[in-house]
Write a protein that holds these residues in place. Structure first.
Motif, PDB file in Angstrom:
ATOM      1  N   CYS A 169      48.235  33.496  24.029  1.00  0.00           N
ATOM      2  CA  CYS A 169      48.037  33.619  25.472  1.00  0.00           C
ATOM      3  C   CYS A 169      47.684  32.278  26.114  1.00  0.00           C
ATOM      4  O   CYS A 169      47.349  32.226  27.291  1.00  0.00           O
ATOM      5  CB  CYS A 169      46.962  34.653  25.783  1.00  0.00           C
ATOM      6  SG  CYS A 169      45.327  34.247  25.124  1.00  0.00           S
ATOM      7  N   LEU A 182      49.796  35.288  36.426  1.00  0.00           N
ATOM      8  CA  LEU A 182      49.154  36.583  36.239  1.00  0.00           C
ATOM      9  C   LEU A 182      49.533  37.557  37.347  1.00  0.00           C
ATOM     10  O   LEU A 182      49.657  38.766  37.113  1.00  0.00           O
ATOM     11  CB  LEU A 182      47.632  36.410  36.188  1.00  0.00           C
ATOM     12  CG  LEU A 182      47.086  35.634  34.978  1.00  0.00           C
ATOM     13  CD1 LEU A 182      45.578  35.444  35.105  1.00  0.00           C
ATOM     14  CD2 LEU A 182      47.413  36.342  33.681  1.00  0.00           C
ATOM     15  N   ASN A 190      46.318  40.262  31.664  1.00  0.00           N
ATOM     16  CA  ASN A 190      45.576  39.755  32.824  1.00  0.00           C
ATOM     17  C   ASN A 190      44.567  38.669  32.461  1.00  0.00           C
ATOM     18  O   ASN A 190      43.657  38.378  33.223  1.00  0.00           O
ATOM     19  CB  ASN A 190      44.862  40.910  33.527  1.00  0.00           C
ATOM     20  CG  ASN A 190      43.899  41.649  32.610  1.00  0.00           C
ATOM     21  OD1 ASN A 190      43.814  41.337  31.424  1.00  0.00           O
ATOM     22  ND2 ASN A 190      43.194  42.623  33.146  1.00  0.00           N
ATOM     23  N   MET A 191      44.747  38.059  31.285  1.00  0.00           N
ATOM     24  CA  MET A 191      43.821  37.001  30.840  1.00  0.00           C
ATOM     25  C   MET A 191      44.621  35.886  30.176  1.00  0.00           C
ATOM     26  O   MET A 191      45.378  36.123  29.245  1.00  0.00           O
ATOM     27  CB  MET A 191      42.787  37.586  29.871  1.00  0.00           C
ATOM     28  CG  MET A 191      41.853  36.545  29.287  1.00  0.00           C
ATOM     29  SD  MET A 191      40.500  37.268  28.324  1.00  0.00           S
ATOM     30  CE  MET A 191      41.376  38.346  27.201  1.00  0.00           C
ATOM     31  N   VAL A 204      39.478  29.989  30.912  1.00  0.00           N
ATOM     32  CA  VAL A 204      40.130  31.293  30.861  1.00  0.00           C
ATOM     33  C   VAL A 204      40.252  31.800  32.290  1.00  0.00           C
ATOM     34  O   VAL A 204      39.257  31.857  33.024  1.00  0.00           O
ATOM     35  CB  VAL A 204      39.329  32.300  30.010  1.00  0.00           C
ATOM     36  CG1 VAL A 204      39.930  33.696  30.133  1.00  0.00           C
ATOM     37  CG2 VAL A 204      39.315  31.867  28.552  1.00  0.00           C
ATOM     38  N   THR A 205      41.460  32.139  32.702  1.00  0.00           N
ATOM     39  CA  THR A 205      41.708  32.704  34.021  1.00  0.00           C
ATOM     40  C   THR A 205      42.022  34.185  33.868  1.00  0.00           C
ATOM     41  O   THR A 205      42.840  34.563  33.030  1.00  0.00           O
ATOM     42  CB  THR A 205      42.875  31.983  34.714  1.00  0.00           C
ATOM     43  OG1 THR A 205      42.525  30.618  34.932  1.00  0.00           O
ATOM     44  CG2 THR A 205      43.198  32.619  36.056  1.00  0.00           C
ATOM     45  N   THR A 206      41.368  35.006  34.677  1.00  0.00           N
ATOM     46  CA  THR A 206      41.609  36.449  34.619  1.00  0.00           C
ATOM     47  C   THR A 206      41.997  36.963  35.999  1.00  0.00           C
ATOM     48  O   THR A 206      41.652  36.361  37.023  1.00  0.00           O
ATOM     49  CB  THR A 206      40.360  37.203  34.134  1.00  0.00           C
ATOM     50  OG1 THR A 206      39.315  37.085  35.113  1.00  0.00           O
ATOM     51  CG2 THR A 206      39.871  36.645  32.806  1.00  0.00           C
ATOM     52  N   ARG A 207      42.717  38.088  36.014  1.00  0.00           N
ATOM     53  CA  ARG A 207      43.117  38.728  37.269  1.00  0.00           C
ATOM     54  C   ARG A 207      42.869  40.226  37.165  1.00  0.00           C
ATOM     55  O   ARG A 207      43.213  40.856  36.155  1.00  0.00           O
ATOM     56  CB  ARG A 207      44.592  38.484  37.556  1.00  0.00           C
ATOM     57  CG  ARG A 207      45.109  39.237  38.787  1.00  0.00           C
ATOM     58  CD  ARG A 207      46.618  39.185  38.902  1.00  0.00           C
ATOM     59  NE  ARG A 207      47.079  40.017  39.989  1.00  0.00           N
ATOM     60  CZ  ARG A 207      47.347  41.316  39.892  1.00  0.00           C
ATOM     61  NH1 ARG A 207      47.176  41.939  38.731  1.00  0.00           N
ATOM     62  NH2 ARG A 207      47.766  42.000  40.946  1.00  0.00           N
ATOM     63  N   GLN A 208      42.251  40.794  38.202  1.00  0.00           N
ATOM     64  CA  GLN A 208      42.072  42.235  38.299  1.00  0.00           C
ATOM     65  C   GLN A 208      42.359  42.675  39.723  1.00  0.00           C
ATOM     66  O   GLN A 208      42.335  41.857  40.650  1.00  0.00           O
ATOM     67  CB  GLN A 208      40.644  42.635  37.880  1.00  0.00           C
ATOM     68  CG  GLN A 208      40.327  42.284  36.431  1.00  0.00           C
ATOM     69  CD  GLN A 208      38.959  42.743  36.002  1.00  0.00           C
ATOM     70  OE1 GLN A 208      38.699  43.922  35.857  1.00  0.00           O
ATOM     71  NE2 GLN A 208      38.061  41.781  35.798  1.00  0.00           N
ATOM     72  N   HIS A 217      37.548  32.503  36.834  1.00  0.00           N
ATOM     73  CA  HIS A 217      37.822  31.379  35.939  1.00  0.00           C
ATOM     74  C   HIS A 217      36.558  31.082  35.131  1.00  0.00           C
ATOM     75  O   HIS A 217      35.478  30.905  35.693  1.00  0.00           O
ATOM     76  CB  HIS A 217      38.243  30.138  36.727  1.00  0.00           C
ATOM     77  CG  HIS A 217      39.398  30.393  37.650  1.00  0.00           C
ATOM     78  ND1 HIS A 217      40.707  30.313  37.243  1.00  0.00           N
ATOM     79  CD2 HIS A 217      39.423  30.749  38.964  1.00  0.00           C
ATOM     80  CE1 HIS A 217      41.494  30.593  38.265  1.00  0.00           C
ATOM     81  NE2 HIS A 217      40.746  30.858  39.322  1.00  0.00           N
ATOM     82  N   THR A 252      34.443  43.303  28.050  1.00  0.00           N
ATOM     83  CA  THR A 252      34.971  44.088  29.171  1.00  0.00           C
ATOM     84  C   THR A 252      35.532  45.427  28.712  1.00  0.00           C
ATOM     85  O   THR A 252      36.251  46.079  29.469  1.00  0.00           O
ATOM     86  CB  THR A 252      36.062  43.291  29.897  1.00  0.00           C
ATOM     87  OG1 THR A 252      37.136  42.991  28.980  1.00  0.00           O
ATOM     88  CG2 THR A 252      35.509  41.979  30.446  1.00  0.00           C
ATOM     89  N   LEU A 256      40.132  43.402  30.042  1.00  0.00           N
ATOM     90  CA  LEU A 256      40.886  42.152  30.010  1.00  0.00           C
ATOM     91  C   LEU A 256      41.760  42.149  28.764  1.00  0.00           C
ATOM     92  O   LEU A 256      41.310  42.485  27.665  1.00  0.00           O
ATOM     93  CB  LEU A 256      39.945  40.949  29.976  1.00  0.00           C
ATOM     94  CG  LEU A 256      39.075  40.746  31.213  1.00  0.00           C
ATOM     95  CD1 LEU A 256      38.187  39.524  31.043  1.00  0.00           C
ATOM     96  CD2 LEU A 256      39.929  40.613  32.468  1.00  0.00           C
TER      97      LEU A 256
END
Length: 362
Positions: A169, A182, A190-191, A204-208, A217, A252, A256
């Motif tokens: 990833c 994302l 989403n990570m 680490v970038t995440t999206r929800q 971030h 989580t 994630l």
């Protein structure tokens, strides 16, 4: 055994180290170690490298002196009456060093302080020739740091050297490009792991989804002793980058998930030919069919199920922790170039940046 000014050796990892200013046997005991170890110690640049013996070419441990606080004599007695002890205080703990004798201790103090402070210490009992050696080391270290800063490429989120196994990833993209990826492929995770802004850390970038895209971030730093740390309010230590991803999955409860996207490959072999008469170029598709040179190789067994080549879009992996199996060999240094995928959504990035600028002005 008395210490001596260093002589450069070739071969193995030692040839890749900074210039060695001083070396000799020292007994070393860290804050969490119960007994001391007698190691051949080399002061290379502003780092101490420890070897099992003087002939080894690969070090077993290193200590970056950028976290230096102080270096003082330790007057506690040693079984060896001639030995002389030192207490090296660093930002992350205290290290006990034992030199073979008092003269060796004074020299180690001189070289260490000269390299750290870039000045010859005046409080040591040394001969004029030894003080001259320290002055030469200060000049060499100043020159080394100056040339290093001049030759170092500017920090870029698209260029970062990594050591060890890299999760699938990971994407060599910037913060904004990570958000676009994302948001563009929400079904593929989403990570995303990426280089940090400073070029020396990771992120680490995440999206929800919460009435729209919500991005977060997280900074990931590499520890001097090895391993990584997720820099949150209660820092999370991780042995590998795989553990970084798995820790976020577990924290989580699987919300994630790692971002896994296969970049497209050609399904047919094509080539360009030129007409000898008019020079016109034409794109051709190679003929299909099996080659008749020999039998085809059997498929490999036990292929890594996380390998992107065995995933077909838009199908994405079900929630589960990453496996540490990887086709990349451990401890291989990788210099990452910009991803070809990043070039495919330049306009989308431009619109996103313009939207941010307008929001800032309002």
């Amino acid at each position: 055994m008395a210490c001596a000014p260093a002589k450069q050796r070739a071969g193995g990892a030692r040839a890749q180290l900074p210039p060695c200013y001083y070396e000799g046997y020292l007994e070393k005991r860290g804050a969490k170690e119960k007994v001391s170890r007698r190691l051949w110690t080399c002061l290379c640049g502003n780092t101490l490298y420890f070897f099992n013996n003087a002939k080894d070419t690969h070090y077993v441990e290193k200590l970056d002196l950028s976290g230096f606080i102080s270096l003082v004599d330790d007057c506690s007695r040693d079984r060896n009456l001639e030995a002389a002890r030192l207490s090296l205080r660093m930002k992350d703990g205290e290290i006990k060093l034992t030199a073979p004798n008092l003269e060796a201790r004074e020299l180690w103090k001189g070289f260490l302080c000269s390299v750290v402070e870039l000045a010859v210490p005046s409080s040591l009992t040394l001969l004029p020739g030894q003080l001259h050696m320290l002055k030469e080391v200060v000049d060499k270290e100043r020159l080394r740091r100056k040339s290093r800063s001049l030759s170092r490429a500017p920090s870029s989120p698209l260029s970062l050297p990594l050591v060890g196994e890299i999760p699938p990833c990971f994407r060599p993209v910037s913060r904004v490009e990570a958000e676009v990826l994302l948001e563009r492929y929400p079904d593929c995770g989403n990570m995303l792991l990426r280089p940090g802004r400073d070029g020396t850390s990771l992120a680490v970038t995440t999206r929800q989804d919460l009435n729209g895209s919500v991005f977060r971030h997280y900074r990931v730093t590499q520890k001097q002793q090895g391993g990584y740390m997720i820099d949150v309010e209660n820092p999370i230590p991780c042995a590998t980058l795989y553990d970084v991803i798995n820790a976020l999955i577990e924290k989580t409860s699987g919300t994630l998930q790692p971002f896994l996207l296969e970049e497209p490959y050609e399904e047919n072999i094509t080539f360009v030919s030129s007409n000898d008469e008019n020079g016109e170029k034409t794109l051709h598709c190679a003929r299909g069919g099996l080659l008749s040179r020999g039998p085809s190789l059997p498929p490999k067994q036990g292929t890594d199920r996380w390998s992107p080549r065995h995933q077909t879009l838009p199908k994405c992996p079900s929630p589960q922790s990453l496996s540490t199996e990887t086709p990349l060999s451990p401890m291989k240094r990788l210099t990452l170039a910009p991803s070809p995928l990043a070039q495919s959504f330049t306009e989308e990035l431009k619109m996103k940046l313009e939207k941010r600028q307008k929001a800032g002005q309002e």
